[in-house]
Motif scaffolding. Structure first.
Motif, PDB file in Angstrom:
ATOM      1  N   ALA A   1      26.591  -9.950  60.972  1.00  0.00           N
ATOM      2  CA  ALA A   1      26.253 -11.473  61.500  1.00  0.00           C
ATOM      3  C   ALA A   1      24.969 -12.057  60.655  1.00  0.00           C
ATOM      4  CB  ALA A   1      25.802 -11.521  62.938  1.00  0.00           C
ATOM      5  N   LYS A   2      25.272 -13.166  60.218  1.00  0.00           N
ATOM      6  CA  LYS A   2      24.157 -13.806  59.365  1.00  0.00           C
ATOM      7  C   LYS A   2      24.007 -15.337  59.804  1.00  0.00           C
ATOM      8  CE  LYS A   2      21.894 -14.426  55.047  1.00  0.00           C
ATOM      9  NZ  LYS A   2      21.818 -14.559  53.766  1.00  0.00           N
ATOM     10  N   GLY A   3      23.037 -15.705  60.665  1.00  0.00           N
ATOM     11  CA  GLY A   3      23.009 -16.895  61.043  1.00  0.00           C
ATOM     12  C   GLY A   3      24.217 -17.267  62.268  1.00  0.00           C
ATOM     13  N   ARG A   4      24.825 -18.413  61.872  1.00  0.00           N
ATOM     14  CA  ARG A   4      26.218 -18.700  62.585  1.00  0.00           C
ATOM     15  C   ARG A   4      27.465 -18.259  61.929  1.00  0.00           C
ATOM     16  NH1 ARG A   4      26.453 -24.689  64.381  1.00  0.00           N
ATOM     17  NH2 ARG A   4      26.728 -24.789  61.898  1.00  0.00           N
ATOM     18  N   GLY A   5      27.347 -17.202  60.950  1.00  0.00           N
ATOM     19  CA  GLY A   5      28.321 -17.177  60.135  1.00  0.00           C
ATOM     20  C   GLY A   5      28.467 -15.244  59.861  1.00  0.00           C
TER      21      GLY A   5
ATOM     22  N   ALA B   1      29.240 -10.685  50.655  1.00  0.00           N
ATOM     23  CA  ALA B   1      29.380 -11.870  50.433  1.00  0.00           C
ATOM     24  C   ALA B   1      29.897 -12.762  51.600  1.00  0.00           C
ATOM     25  CB  ALA B   1      30.430 -12.270  49.368  1.00  0.00           C
ATOM     26  N   SER B   2      29.724 -14.114  51.855  1.00  0.00           N
ATOM     27  CA  SER B   2      30.358 -14.835  53.003  1.00  0.00           C
ATOM     28  C   SER B   2      31.503 -15.338  52.444  1.00  0.00           C
ATOM     29  CB  SER B   2      29.451 -16.088  53.027  1.00  0.00           C
ATOM     30  OG  SER B   2      29.393 -16.870  52.118  1.00  0.00           O
ATOM     31  N   VAL B   3      32.353 -16.047  53.241  1.00  0.00           N
ATOM     32  CA  VAL B   3      33.561 -16.494  52.969  1.00  0.00           C
ATOM     33  C   VAL B   3      33.344 -17.600  51.623  1.00  0.00           C
ATOM     34  CG1 VAL B   3      35.470 -17.918  53.514  1.00  0.00           C
ATOM     35  CG2 VAL B   3      34.663 -16.026  54.855  1.00  0.00           C
ATOM     36  N   GLN B   4      32.251 -18.258  51.944  1.00  0.00           N
ATOM     37  CA  GLN B   4      32.021 -19.439  50.676  1.00  0.00           C
ATOM     38  C   GLN B   4      31.504 -18.634  49.454  1.00  0.00           C
ATOM     39  OE1 GLN B   4      32.795 -22.730  51.138  1.00  0.00           O
ATOM     40  NE2 GLN B   4      32.503 -22.638  48.882  1.00  0.00           N
ATOM     41  N   ASP B   5      31.146 -17.602  49.326  1.00  0.00           N
ATOM     42  CA  ASP B   5      30.676 -16.654  48.147  1.00  0.00           C
ATOM     43  C   ASP B   5      31.649 -16.433  47.491  1.00  0.00           C
ATOM     44  OD1 ASP B   5      27.924 -17.189  49.092  1.00  0.00           O
ATOM     45  OD2 ASP B   5      27.718 -15.168  49.697  1.00  0.00           O
ATOM     46  N   ILE B   6      32.858 -15.980  48.301  1.00  0.00           N
ATOM     47  CA  ILE B   6      33.997 -15.385  47.721  1.00  0.00           C
ATOM     48  C   ILE B   6      34.875 -16.371  46.876  1.00  0.00           C
ATOM     49  CG2 ILE B   6      36.196 -14.455  48.451  1.00  0.00           C
ATOM     50  CD1 ILE B   6      34.827 -12.868  50.588  1.00  0.00           C
ATOM     51  N   ILE B   7      34.836 -17.642  47.715  1.00  0.00           N
ATOM     52  CA  ILE B   7      35.787 -19.027  47.392  1.00  0.00           C
ATOM     53  C   ILE B   7      35.084 -19.220  46.099  1.00  0.00           C
ATOM     54  CG2 ILE B   7      36.000 -21.227  47.589  1.00  0.00           C
ATOM     55  CD1 ILE B   7      36.326 -20.752  50.510  1.00  0.00           C
ATOM     56  N   ASP B   8      33.753 -19.365  45.962  1.00  0.00           N
ATOM     57  CA  ASP B   8      33.016 -19.734  44.732  1.00  0.00           C
ATOM     58  C   ASP B   8      33.312 -18.602  43.511  1.00  0.00           C
ATOM     59  OD1 ASP B   8      31.789 -21.591  46.230  1.00  0.00           O
ATOM     60  OD2 ASP B   8      29.898 -20.749  46.528  1.00  0.00           O
ATOM     61  N   LYS B   9      33.666 -17.636  43.682  1.00  0.00           N
ATOM     62  CA  LYS B   9      33.710 -16.582  42.505  1.00  0.00           C
ATOM     63  C   LYS B   9      35.172 -16.643  42.150  1.00  0.00           C
ATOM     64  CE  LYS B   9      31.246 -13.550  41.097  1.00  0.00           C
ATOM     65  NZ  LYS B   9      30.630 -13.764  39.681  1.00  0.00           N
ATOM     66  N   LEU B  10      36.131 -17.349  43.021  1.00  0.00           N
ATOM     67  CA  LEU B  10      37.705 -17.145  42.632  1.00  0.00           C
ATOM     68  C   LEU B  10      37.915 -18.287  41.632  1.00  0.00           C
ATOM     69  CD1 LEU B  10      39.033 -16.775  46.338  1.00  0.00           C
ATOM     70  CD2 LEU B  10      38.994 -15.221  44.367  1.00  0.00           C
ATOM     71  N   PRO B  11      38.826 -18.116  40.903  1.00  0.00           N
ATOM     72  CA  PRO B  11      39.298 -19.041  39.787  1.00  0.00           C
ATOM     73  C   PRO B  11      40.040 -20.254  40.591  1.00  0.00           C
ATOM     74  CG  PRO B  11      40.946 -17.233  39.778  1.00  0.00           C
ATOM     75  CD  PRO B  11      39.704 -16.988  40.861  1.00  0.00           C
ATOM     76  N   GLU B  12      40.177 -21.309  39.616  1.00  0.00           N
ATOM     77  CA  GLU B  12      40.739 -22.856  40.255  1.00  0.00           C
ATOM     78  C   GLU B  12      42.425 -22.234  40.222  1.00  0.00           C
ATOM     79  OE1 GLU B  12      39.533 -25.169  41.345  1.00  0.00           O
ATOM     80  OE2 GLU B  12      37.367 -24.963  40.937  1.00  0.00           O
ATOM     81  N   PRO B  13      43.128 -22.844  40.919  1.00  0.00           N
ATOM     82  CA  PRO B  13      42.876 -23.553  42.115  1.00  0.00           C
ATOM     83  C   PRO B  13      42.263 -22.831  43.217  1.00  0.00           C
ATOM     84  CG  PRO B  13      45.128 -23.258  42.115  1.00  0.00           C
ATOM     85  CD  PRO B  13      44.481 -22.551  40.857  1.00  0.00           C
TER      86      PRO B  13
END
Length: 123
Positions: free
Chosen positions: A58-62, A22-34
């Motif tokens: 590496a994948k693209g720029r991330g 997962a990317s950092v954003q993928d991890i964030i998306d799976k975490l509960p609010e907040p």
């Protein structure tokens, strides 16, 4: 491997174990609010890399992150630490504790006994 993870680190590892990578954003998306800030997640992932729990490609720029330690290995180590620390190293004492506190119902006990008996016949 005797490294214990913090609650946040463990939460992120749970996501990585589930997603496998997962990317950092993928991890964030799976975490509960907040949801934590991007920089917070990125920092904790780097800490997990320093502890040799996670690596990246590496994948693209991330980067895409993936676990180096399996959930089974970490779970076994964590459980053993609990058994050693609270039950004098005795798995029997731990099971007795949960049975006596009514945390295990009869159906669960039957399932556990079936697993034990299956294991015996495999030997």
């Amino acid at each position: 491997m005797e490294i214990q993870l913090t609650k946040a680190e463990e939460q992120f590892m749970q996501v990585l174990w589930e997603l496998e990578e997962a990317s950092v954003q993928d991890i964030i998306d799976k975490l509960p609010e907040p949801k934590p800030a991007y920089n917070t997640v990125s920092t904790i992932i780097r800490i997990l890399e320093n502890k040799n729990f996670v690596s990246h490609k590496a994948k693209g720029r991330g980067y895409i992150y993936f676990p180096l330690v399996s959930k089974t290995i970490y779970s076994n180590q964590s459980l053993q630490k609990i058994v050693d620390g609270y039950f004098g190293g005795s798995f029997k004492s731990m099971v007795s504790f949960f049975v006596n506190k009514n945390e295990v119902d009869l159906k669960e006990l039957d399932t556990i006994l079936k697993i034990i008996n299956d294991k015996k016949t495999q030997r």
